[in-house]
Design an enzyme around this catalytic site. Structure first.
Site, PDB file in Angstrom:
ATOM      1  N   PHE B 205       0.848  -1.181   0.000  1.00 39.17           N
ATOM      2  CA  PHE B 205       0.000   0.000   0.000  1.00 39.17           C
ATOM      3  C   PHE B 205       0.884   1.232   0.000  1.00 39.17           C
ATOM      4  O   PHE B 205       1.839   1.320   0.760  1.00 39.17           O
ATOM      5  CB  PHE B 205      -0.903   0.009   1.244  1.00 39.17           C
ATOM      6  CG  PHE B 205      -1.987  -1.020   1.201  1.00 39.17           C
ATOM      7  CD1 PHE B 205      -1.777  -2.297   1.712  1.00 39.17           C
ATOM      8  CD2 PHE B 205      -3.215  -0.726   0.630  1.00 39.17           C
ATOM      9  CE1 PHE B 205      -2.769  -3.259   1.666  1.00 39.17           C
ATOM     10  CE2 PHE B 205      -4.223  -1.680   0.582  1.00 39.17           C
ATOM     11  CZ  PHE B 205      -3.997  -2.949   1.095  1.00 39.17           C
ATOM     12  N   ASP B 206       0.533   2.183  -0.826  1.00 35.76           N
ATOM     13  CA  ASP B 206       1.294   3.422  -0.890  1.00 35.76           C
ATOM     14  C   ASP B 206       0.845   4.305   0.266  1.00 35.76           C
ATOM     15  O   ASP B 206      -0.251   4.855   0.258  1.00 35.76           O
ATOM     16  CB  ASP B 206       1.018   4.097  -2.243  1.00 35.76           C
ATOM     17  CG  ASP B 206       1.717   5.451  -2.376  1.00 35.76           C
ATOM     18  OD1 ASP B 206       1.735   5.974  -3.490  1.00 35.76           O
ATOM     19  OD2 ASP B 206       2.237   5.964  -1.365  1.00 35.76           O
ATOM     20  N   GLY B 207       1.673   4.444   1.294  1.00 37.56           N
ATOM     21  CA  GLY B 207       1.310   5.193   2.498  1.00 37.56           C
ATOM     22  C   GLY B 207       0.999   6.643   2.236  1.00 37.56           C
ATOM     23  O   GLY B 207       0.213   7.264   2.927  1.00 37.56           O
ATOM     24  N   ASP B 208       1.624   7.223   1.187  1.00 34.54           N
ATOM     25  CA  ASP B 208       1.413   8.641   0.950  1.00 34.54           C
ATOM     26  C   ASP B 208       0.033   8.960   0.417  1.00 34.54           C
ATOM     27  O   ASP B 208      -0.557   9.960   0.767  1.00 34.54           O
ATOM     28  CB  ASP B 208       2.461   9.174  -0.048  1.00 34.54           C
ATOM     29  CG  ASP B 208       3.840   9.168   0.559  1.00 34.54           C
ATOM     30  OD1 ASP B 208       4.779   8.708  -0.100  1.00 34.54           O
ATOM     31  OD2 ASP B 208       3.965   9.602   1.728  1.00 34.54           O
ATOM     32  N   VAL B 210      -2.612   6.369  -0.596  1.00 31.56           N
ATOM     33  CA  VAL B 210      -3.715   5.417  -0.496  1.00 31.56           C
ATOM     34  C   VAL B 210      -4.420   5.463   0.845  1.00 31.56           C
ATOM     35  O   VAL B 210      -5.626   5.575   0.933  1.00 31.56           O
ATOM     36  CB  VAL B 210      -3.246   3.983  -0.794  1.00 31.56           C
ATOM     37  CG1 VAL B 210      -4.356   2.982  -0.540  1.00 31.56           C
ATOM     38  CG2 VAL B 210      -2.782   3.901  -2.231  1.00 31.56           C
TER      39      VAL B 210
END
Lengths: 261, 235
Positions: B205-208, B210
């Site tokens: 998962f793209d923390g920035d 998503v």
């Protein structure tokens, strides 16, 4: 009593090579309760008629001497419409429909019209007529409101790729033979056009079976000269949403059976 | 068990009865197969992943023929090589991992329809489908649903097949799918050899963007990292 009138507006087709398609005037025209002497309104089969015409147009573009064309005849069985036979003829001419002959008969002997005219495909909105015609081995299709929203630019013919699980519910063997030879003729017509921009398209839908049914159907149809363009394999997924996108003019049921095992 | 597709209301219409009949017929069909192939899950409950033919298989050579010699030559080439299985493409390890997740789910929950369902979604001509199916057979992939549109855009069909995720090499198609409200991603073959597991599905998962708002992501893309840090201070 069957009477046949030629449409002098339209060039008669070569009886030895043309594919005769019969449409009932009920399907071609909407008769309202109080239309008087006016031209009939367009019926559910209108886009289909136009698509058949489109195929002929494009076939002649490819080869002006082409004889493998659709030969459309209009059959009137309704006694009310029969009394207004001139209205059927004038409406046809008004819309410039490529109908070569008009057949007026009763409900009892319309089958005679089909046989006399060597009809390969019979299109009607009446379920009884479909049943009767099928029993004599004529490929018959029931048209409805869905047909009215189909394309008028491309004739879209659907085949069903599912295994025939219970053969007794399948179509009669006579119709099966007739449907196979009709589909081969359609296949021949299709060959005269390229992959894309064809006025005729074949669609295969497999509702219950999976990829083996789909592949088997593609190959079986290919062996009959039918090169399928679009294939949708559902394996139990709902058919409705897909069919409303595909919008076939009709389904050719010929009891095709897939050899899955 | 919970419904994965909550926007589908409870069946009540005649169309839904037709749906149930189709489903029952398919169930009967697969249950009667001698090969004991696992039957595809009920789309209403499954997580449906649509993959394009070029992401599932490596069709670079074939694509070249299509671009340089046109569609007729391309289809003819595919027909000639129909019995030659295609090589795996970018989405291949992903599909194998999904299949592994499915077999474990089936063992743990034999009656569940909450499985991954893989659909081949392509604008290829149906004649090319024979080679595609032969290739799927060669690798024994569990793909039973297909959509081969014969040239039209497959995007319209994504909803019809209840697609949850669409994978394609074509970023334009991916963009169109997203416009239709369907999650989609552009797949590509990594330039360097990557060891991708085909037994374990690994999701990052793209923390920035998503998990948190993508406001910050947009600022970085538009104005660069300095502005991003200033924005972060203000927030």
């Amino acid at each position: 009593m069957v009477s046949t009138i030629q449409n002098t507006d339209v060039k008669q087709k070569d009886a030895d090579h043309a594919v005769v398609v019969a449409i009932t005037s009920h399907a071609a025209f909407e008769s309202g309760a109080d239309d008087g002497d006016a031209v009939y309104r367009e019926g559910v089969a209108f886009p289909l008629l136009q698509a058949l015409q489109k195929v002929n147009e494009r076939l002649l573009e490819e080869n002006p001497a082409e004889s493998l064309l659709f030969d459309v005849i209009l059959i009137t069985t309704d006694s009310q419409q029969q009394q207004q036979s001139s209205r059927v003829i004038s409406s046809t001419r008004h819309y410039g429909l490529e109908v070569s002959r008009f057949c007026f008969s009763s409900e009892e002997d319309f089958i005679e019209s089909l046989q006399k005219n060597n009809v390969k495909l019979f299109l009607t909105t009446d379920t009884n007529e479909v049943t009767q015609a099928s029993q004599t081995g004529v490929v018959s299709v029931l048209l409805d409101q869905q047909t009215a929203v189909c394309s008028s630019e491309q004739l879209r013919v659907m085949f069903c790729g599912d295994a025939v699980i219970r053969p007794d519910t399948g179509p009669m063997p006579l119709t099966r033979q007739a449907a196979q030879s009709f589909s081969t003729q359609l296949g021949e017509m299709r060959q005269k056009f390229g992959m894309f921009d064809s006025p005729l398209s074949f669609i295969l839908v497999t509702s219950h079976g999976g990829r083996e049914s789909c592949r088997g159907a593609l190959q079986m149809l290919r062996s009959r000269g039918v090169s399928v363009d679009e294939a949708y394999c559902l394996a139990g997924a709902p058919r409705g949403p897909m069919l409303s996108l595909v919008q076939p003019h009709f389904l050719l049921r010929d009891g095709y059976s897939s050899l899955e095992e | 068990m919970s419904e994965i597709k909550p926007n589908e209301s409870a069946p009540a219409t005649t169309e839904d009865n037709g749906e149930e009949k189709d489903w029952a017929a398919a169930k009967a069909f697969f249950d009667n197969l001698k090969t004991h192939k696992p039957r595809p899950p009920k789309p209403r409950y499954a997580v449906t992943i649509a993959v394009s033919s070029r992401t599932l298989f490596n069709m670079v050579a074939e694509r070249k023929i299509y671009e340089e010699e046109g569609v007729e030559k391309y289809v003819a080439y595919q027909l000639e090589n129909e019995n030659e299985p295609l090589k795996p493409g970018a989405a291949f390890p992903f599909v194998k991992a999904l299949m592994n997740v499915n077999s474990r789910l089936r063992k743990l929950y034999p009656d569940s329809e909450e499985l991954f369902d893989i659909v081949l979604m392509t604008n290829n001509h149906a004649q090319v489908g024979v080679r595609l199916i032969n290739s799927i057979n060669h690798y024994d992939l569990t793909i039973e649903r297909f959509c081969m549109t014969g040239g039209q855009s497959p995007i319209g069909y994504l909803k019809a097949y209840m697609t949850n995720l669409y994978l394609s090499k074509d970023s334009e198609k991916v963009g169109e799918a997203i416009e239709e409200g369907i999650a989609a991603a552009t797949m590509f073959m990594p330039k360097t050899e990557m060891q991708l597991s085909d037994t374990q599905l690994r999701v990052a998962f793209d923390g920035d963007a998503v998990l948190f708002s993508d406001e910050s992501e947009i600022i970085v893309k538009k104005h660069g990292l300095d502005t991003f840090f200033e924005h972060e201070k203000e927030v």
